[in-house]
Write a protein that holds these residues in place. Structure first.
Motif, mmCIF file in Angstrom:
data_model
loop_
_atom_site.group_PDB
_atom_site.id
_atom_site.type_symbol
_atom_site.label_atom_id
_atom_site.label_comp_id
_atom_site.label_asym_id
_atom_site.label_seq_id
_atom_site.Cartn_x
_atom_site.Cartn_y
_atom_site.Cartn_z
ATOM 1 N N SER A 2 7.161 8.318 14.490
ATOM 2 C CA SER A 2 7.566 7.379 13.451
ATOM 3 C C SER A 2 7.890 6.024 14.045
ATOM 4 O O SER A 2 7.765 5.011 13.376
ATOM 5 C CB SER A 2 8.736 7.930 12.635
ATOM 6 N N ARG A 21 5.101 7.174 5.454
ATOM 7 C CA ARG A 21 5.382 8.208 6.452
ATOM 8 C C ARG A 21 4.861 9.563 5.978
ATOM 9 O O ARG A 21 4.237 10.295 6.731
ATOM 10 C CB ARG A 21 6.879 8.305 6.735
ATOM 11 N N ARG A 22 5.085 9.896 4.696
ATOM 12 C CA ARG A 22 4.629 11.174 4.161
ATOM 13 C C ARG A 22 3.106 11.271 4.145
ATOM 14 O O ARG A 22 2.541 12.326 4.446
ATOM 15 C CB ARG A 22 5.194 11.390 2.759
ATOM 16 N N LEU A 24 0.971 9.696 6.172
ATOM 17 C CA LEU A 24 0.517 9.872 7.552
ATOM 18 C C LEU A 24 0.778 11.297 8.022
ATOM 19 O O LEU A 24 -0.094 11.928 8.626
ATOM 20 C CB LEU A 24 1.206 8.869 8.476
ATOM 21 N N ASP A 25 1.956 11.835 7.718
ATOM 22 C CA ASP A 25 2.267 13.217 8.103
ATOM 23 C C ASP A 25 1.312 14.204 7.443
ATOM 24 O O ASP A 25 0.893 15.186 8.057
ATOM 25 C CB ASP A 25 3.715 13.562 7.744
ATOM 26 N N ARG A 28 -2.049 14.089 9.215
ATOM 27 C CA ARG A 28 -1.927 14.790 10.498
ATOM 28 C C ARG A 28 -1.925 16.302 10.292
ATOM 29 O O ARG A 28 -2.553 17.031 11.052
ATOM 30 C CB ARG A 28 -0.653 14.356 11.208
ATOM 31 N N ALA A 29 -1.240 16.768 9.257
ATOM 32 C CA ALA A 29 -1.170 18.211 8.992
ATOM 33 C C ALA A 29 -2.517 18.767 8.541
ATOM 34 O O ALA A 29 -2.877 19.892 8.900
ATOM 35 C CB ALA A 29 -0.100 18.503 7.934
ATOM 36 N N GLU A 45 4.625 19.912 -1.422
ATOM 37 C CA GLU A 45 5.771 19.903 -0.516
ATOM 38 C C GLU A 45 7.020 20.325 -1.270
ATOM 39 O O GLU A 45 7.370 19.723 -2.280
ATOM 40 C CB GLU A 45 5.993 18.506 0.078
#
Length: 140
Positions: A2, A21-22, A24-25, A28-29, A45
């Motif tokens: 981050s 941020r969510r 991008l996460d 990545r996931a 989520e």
């Protein structure tokens, strides 16, 4: 990571938001994901607030612009994104079942060199999608 996200955004005069941020996460996931895939992932989520699809599209564009995501056209529906730390690779897209697998981009180096010498065109092999049929679909 981050800190990287915050630094990349602040360098462009942009803010680090929870939605960015969510998104991008989520990419990545998921590994490779289109905007709809990211929106669906975020909606599942537990305990988190929903993210409007237009926010997902804008966040993907910003994250690509600052160099944290890369875009690849894996299918005819829309672009797919992956985190740049995932590295350059070839995307092998099965036209039978839709499966996407990866191969090292170095495998396309001689093809890229040949195209450069013959056509004076530099191929970006880090974001190359090759279409064909996987072993299971070829057996059918």
């Amino acid at each position: 990571m981050s800190a990287d996200l915050g630094s990349a955004l602040h360098a462009r005069g942009l803010r680090l938001t929870p939605q960015r941020r969510r998104v991008l996460d989520a990419v990545r996931a998921l590994g490779h994901a289109g905007a709809d895939d990211v929106a669906e992932h975020l909606a599942r989520e537990p305990g988190s607030s929903p993210v409007d699809p237009s926010t997902v599209y804008r966040a993907l564009a910003v994250l690509e612009e600052v160099g944290l995501l890369a875009r690849t056209q894996l299918d005819r529906r829309g672009p797919s994104f992956h985190a740049v730390e995932h590295g350059g690779h070839l995307h092998l897209v099965c036209e039978g079942c839709g499966q996407v697998s990866e191969a090292p981009s170095v495998l396309a180096a001689s093809l890229a060199a040949d195209i450069l010498s013959r056509n004076d065109f530099a191929v970006d092999t880090g974001h190359l999608a090759l279409r064909g049929r996987c072993a299971a679909c070829r057996e059918q």
